[in-house]
Design a protein around this motif. Structure first.
Motif, PDB file in Angstrom:
ATOM      1  N   ARG A 169       0.829  -1.201   0.000  1.00  0.00           N
ATOM      2  CA  ARG A 169       0.000   0.000   0.000  1.00  0.00           C
ATOM      3  C   ARG A 169       0.870   1.259   0.000  1.00  0.00           C
ATOM      4  N   GLU A 194       2.337   1.839  -3.393  1.00  0.00           N
ATOM      5  CA  GLU A 194       1.368   2.420  -4.335  1.00  0.00           C
ATOM      6  C   GLU A 194       1.321   3.940  -4.223  1.00  0.00           C
ATOM      7  N   GLN A 195       1.766   4.470  -3.087  1.00  0.00           N
ATOM      8  CA  GLN A 195       1.798   5.916  -2.893  1.00  0.00           C
ATOM      9  C   GLN A 195       3.029   6.562  -3.530  1.00  0.00           C
TER      10      GLN A 195
END
Length: 309
Positions: A63, A66-67
């Motif tokens: 996650r 993904e940033q």
């Protein structure tokens, strides 16, 4: 909805890093931000931090990836998480460390940025027009200690005028050296060259104009309080601008310059390692790449077979 906050265990861990490990405030801030990220993601997924699994930790990493966070940032976040869970294990609060085998994507290793010898000397010798003599003496002193001694900014701010039981570091004029407390609370002696010693002595003559008689800090600002790392960064940035430096100069760049220039002159990798306070020589070896870059530029400029048409 309230924003997540640190858990009691995380606060205790940060206190441990501050008191026992004596990590720099900037590092503690980065670790705190990393732990807050962990709290936020665990709360969003309804997970308990003390029973987090390795699979769940990998999902958190995905996650974050993904940033579009930089690999270096991801590595720092994982390091903070891994250290916290290791500490929890030592306290008997978790059965295993879910971060132990979680790794960030591989990152390239950029070379540290260092000033050229001429630029470093120009910065140290720079005399600002109409400058306050006390401010000028302070700025010259901090530049000479950063470049002439290769100190970390946290080591520089921790210096006291003389040793006392609470000293993190201090100066010894008779021995022409400073005693500093580096990473991992490791103490080392750093020799003072003639220019650094002269700048230090000049500052000590003028220092009483800003510092109270009972102030232990070596470097103080106009209000008489110990300089913080941010204050040193700002003063150095301003000095570099007035000196016409071709790039943004920060304290660690002067440490890189110290290591690179010393290695170019001596070739003594072990000696440079000792002066920098590196626990592992592989950390110091990156400066051999800087040294090779320097030799390559000399070759390109001077060798007849290297000159471009």
């Amino acid at each position: 909805m309230l924003s997540p906050s640190l858990t009691d265990e995380q606060r205790r861990y940060l206190d441990y890093l501050r008191v026992q490990r004596r990590l720099a405030e900037r590092t503690l801030t980065l670790y705190q931000d990393a732990l807050l990220r962990l709290v936020h993601m665990a709360e969003a997924d309804g997970l308990a931090l003390l029973t987090l699994s390795s699979l769940q930790a990998r999902r958190f990493l995905a996650r974050l990836n993904e940033q579009k966070l930089a690999p270096r940032t991801l590595s720092l976040i994982l390091s903070a998480w891994r250290g916290w869970y290791r500490w929890l294990g030592q306290q008997g609060l978790v059965a295993s460390n879910p971060i132990v085998d979680v790794r960030a994507p591989k990152q390239g290793k950029p070379l540290p940025k260092a000033l050229g010898v001429d630029d470093a000397v120009r910065l140290a010798d720079h005399q600002q027009d109409n400058a306050d003599p006390v401010a000028e003496a302070l700025d010259r002193c901090l530049v000479e200690l950063l470049y002439g001694g290769g100190l970390r900014v946290s080591e520089l701010t921790g210096l006291d005028v003389r040793h006392h039981p609470q000293s993190a570091g201090w100066v010894e004029l008779d021995a022409a050296e400073t005693q500093v407390l580096g990473k991992g609370a490791k103490r080392r002696a750093v020799p003072l060259g003639s220019h650094a010693l002269a700048a230090l002595q000049q500052w000590l003559v003028l220092r009483p104009q800003w510092a109270a008689a009972d102030e232990p800090a070596l470097l103080v600002g106009p209000r008489g309080a110990r300089l913080s790392p941010d204050m040193i960064r700002k003063r150095l940035k301003q000095r570099a601008l007035t000196a016409g430096m071709p790039t943004h100069v920060h304290p660690h760049m002067l440490r890189h310059s110290f290591a690179s220039h010393l290695l170019q002159s001596s070739g003594d990798l072990r000696g440079v390692q000792e002066l920098l306070g590196h626990a592992n020589i592989t950390t110091t070896q990156i400066y051999t790449r800087l040294d090779f870059q320097h030799l390559a530029k000399v070759y390109d400029a001077a060798h007849p077979r290297a000159k471009k048409k």
